[in-house]
Design an enzyme around this catalytic site. Structure first.
Site, PDB file in Angstrom:
ATOM      1  N   ASP A 194      88.674  25.495  44.492  1.00 21.79           N
ATOM      2  CA  ASP A 194      89.271  24.436  45.363  1.00 21.79           C
ATOM      3  C   ASP A 194      88.738  24.630  47.007  1.00 21.79           C
ATOM      4  O   ASP A 194      89.073  25.499  47.864  1.00 21.79           O
ATOM      5  CB  ASP A 194      90.871  24.248  45.347  1.00 21.79           C
ATOM      6  CG  ASP A 194      91.244  23.556  46.505  1.00 21.79           C
ATOM      7  OD1 ASP A 194      90.830  23.072  47.243  1.00 21.79           O
ATOM      8  OD2 ASP A 194      92.868  23.172  46.853  1.00 21.79           O
TER       9      ASP A 194
ATOM     10  N   TYR B  84      87.235  10.060  59.348  1.00 19.86           N
ATOM     11  CA  TYR B  84      86.260  10.171  57.801  1.00 19.86           C
ATOM     12  C   TYR B  84      85.344  10.590  59.190  1.00 19.86           C
ATOM     13  O   TYR B  84      84.039  11.501  58.954  1.00 19.86           O
ATOM     14  CB  TYR B  84      86.261   9.144  57.428  1.00 19.86           C
ATOM     15  CG  TYR B  84      85.345   9.942  56.684  1.00 19.86           C
ATOM     16  CD1 TYR B  84      84.731  10.497  55.495  1.00 19.86           C
ATOM     17  CD2 TYR B  84      83.819   8.725  56.594  1.00 19.86           C
ATOM     18  CE1 TYR B  84      83.835  10.503  54.762  1.00 19.86           C
ATOM     19  CE2 TYR B  84      82.988   8.379  55.057  1.00 19.86           C
ATOM     20  CZ  TYR B  84      83.055   9.756  54.483  1.00 19.86           C
ATOM     21  OH  TYR B  84      81.772   9.321  54.059  1.00 19.86           O
TER      22      TYR B  84
ATOM     23  N   PHE C  56      77.468  11.555  43.774  1.00 18.25           N
ATOM     24  CA  PHE C  56      76.064  11.570  44.612  1.00 18.25           C
ATOM     25  C   PHE C  56      76.176  13.756  42.977  1.00 18.25           C
ATOM     26  O   PHE C  56      75.252  13.516  42.832  1.00 18.25           O
ATOM     27  CB  PHE C  56      76.364  12.453  45.679  1.00 18.25           C
ATOM     28  CG  PHE C  56      76.920  10.957  46.662  1.00 18.25           C
ATOM     29  CD1 PHE C  56      76.053   9.475  46.007  1.00 18.25           C
ATOM     30  CD2 PHE C  56      76.659  11.360  47.794  1.00 18.25           C
ATOM     31  CE1 PHE C  56      75.935   9.004  47.042  1.00 18.25           C
ATOM     32  CE2 PHE C  56      76.236  10.039  48.910  1.00 18.25           C
ATOM     33  CZ  PHE C  56      76.608   8.592  48.222  1.00 18.25           C
TER      34      PHE C  56
ATOM     35  N   SER D 171      76.911  10.754  56.498  1.00 12.72           N
ATOM     36  CA  SER D 171      77.082   9.534  56.603  1.00 12.72           C
ATOM     37  C   SER D 171      77.118   8.486  56.884  1.00 12.72           C
ATOM     38  O   SER D 171      76.663   9.356  58.409  1.00 12.72           O
ATOM     39  CB  SER D 171      78.333   9.466  56.216  1.00 12.72           C
ATOM     40  OG  SER D 171      78.877   7.936  55.933  1.00 12.72           O
TER      41      SER D 171
ATOM     42  N   ARG E 102      85.943  21.392  40.650  1.00 10.32           N
ATOM     43  CA  ARG E 102      87.659  21.812  40.303  1.00 10.32           C
ATOM     44  C   ARG E 102      88.134  21.886  39.083  1.00 10.32           C
ATOM     45  O   ARG E 102      88.803  22.059  38.227  1.00 10.32           O
ATOM     46  CB  ARG E 102      88.728  20.651  41.292  1.00 10.32           C
ATOM     47  CG  ARG E 102      88.951  21.189  42.613  1.00 10.32           C
ATOM     48  CD  ARG E 102      89.776  20.646  43.698  1.00 10.32           C
ATOM     49  NE  ARG E 102      89.575  19.336  43.577  1.00 10.32           N
ATOM     50  CZ  ARG E 102      89.896  18.562  44.134  1.00 10.32           C
ATOM     51  NH1 ARG E 102      91.083  18.310  44.511  1.00 10.32           N
ATOM     52  NH2 ARG E 102      90.005  16.605  44.427  1.00 10.32           N
TER      53      ARG E 102
HETATM   54  C1  8X3 Z   1      80.578   6.868  53.024  1.00  8.93           C
HETATM   55  C2  8X3 Z   1      79.232   4.916  53.895  1.00  8.93           C
HETATM   56  O1  8X3 Z   1      80.449   3.358  55.049  1.00  8.93           O
HETATM   57  O2  8X3 Z   1      81.418   3.931  53.865  1.00  8.93           O
HETATM   58  O3  8X3 Z   1      80.068   7.767  53.550  1.00  8.93           O
HETATM   59  O4  8X3 Z   1      81.697   5.270  55.216  1.00  8.93           O
HETATM   60  S1  8X3 Z   1      80.742   4.591  54.289  1.00  8.93           S
END
Ligand code: 8X3
Length: 258
Positions: A64, A157, A22, A144, A42
């Site tokens: 970092d 995540y 991105f 996301s 980095r």
């Molecule tokens: C990336 C999209 O669906 O792989 O942030 O989590 S996903």
């Protein structure tokens, strides 16, 4: 209110994680508009190679993002020509692992929170005062779809991206009256080195994510970033969620006897 749309154009755009999929696409799109770029990465060689691609002024910054002192130093020593950041794209970060919570690596969890959340708020906090003083600026946080729709194996995540979403909206609430814009840009499946990083270099697993489908490209996402950043200054896109047409929603999972 400026009458000339040219005055909507950002002059200095800072992109974290600029050497990633991105990041590079954002850099290309904003360079095409003639913006000066602060490109964070980095890896000095990768960053130097990227910087050479552009004819606009580029200031590379190497640190970092999980290192607080290095971040403070880099952002407090921007050269004058790059000191007035108009657009900050908090793009650095990523996913580590796709194991269920009970099997996931705790260090991966801590690292995701450090990159996706702690570093993002730190960089925002450092860049924001100048924007407020100038009454000009736009913070684009890369969230996301994972922050909106949880999935198995995504625990931290997904949570780290839900943080980005809510932080962005709350920031908007605080910044009303300052002229500063905030956007949470929330892409779904996009073909970038994201999956290779998630699967720690396992090419086969990474490629399987995108096999037989048409994911977003990094450039699709960059196009939307340019759009939100070049709208007239009285328009704020709060959040923008984008998926490839080929991606959609799943039913909730149900445990059944037998
Ligand atoms: C990336 C999209 O669906 O792989 O942030 O989590 S996903």
């Amino acid at each position: 209110m400026p009458d000339n749309p040219a005055s909507y154009l950002p002059r200095v755009v800072m992109i974290t994680g600029a050497t990633g999929g991105f990041g590079e696409a954002f850099a290309k799109r904003f360079a095409a508009l003639g913006c000066s770029l602060i490109l964070h990465g980095r890896n000095p060689e990768k960053l130097a190679r990227l910087a050479k691609k552009f004819s606009v002024p580029v200031h590379p910054i190497i640190f970092d993002i999980t290192d607080k002192q290095a971040t403070l130093f880099a952002l407090s020593s921007l050269p004058p020509a790059f000191g007035q950041v108009d657009v900050l794209i908090n793009n650095a970060g990523g996913a580590l692992g796709l194991d269920k919570a009970q099997d996931a690596d705790l260090t991966d969890w801590e690292d995701m929170i450090a990159m996706n959340d702690t570093a993002l708020v730190r960089i925002t906090k450092l860049i924001l005062p100048g924007m407020i003083e100038r009454r000009r600026g736009h913070i684009i946080n890369i969230g996301s779809t994972a922050g909106n729709y949880p999935y198995a194996g995504g625990s931290v995540y997904c949570a780290s991206k839900a943080f980005v979403h809510q932080f962005s909206l709350a920031l908007r609430a605080d910044l009303v009256g300052t002229k500063i814009r905030v956007t949470s840009l929330e892409p779904g499946m996009a073909e970038t080195p994201f999956s290779l990083a998630r699967f720690k270099g396992d090419e086969a697993k990474a490629q399987a994510v995108y096999a037989g489908t048409t994911p977003l490209t990094a450039d699709d996402v960059a196009e939307t970033a340019v759009w939100v950043a070049t709208l007239p200054p009285h328009v704020n896109v709060n959040r923008m969620e984008i998926m490839p047409t080929a991606q959609s929603f799943s039913p909730l999972s149900v445990e059944r006897a037998g």
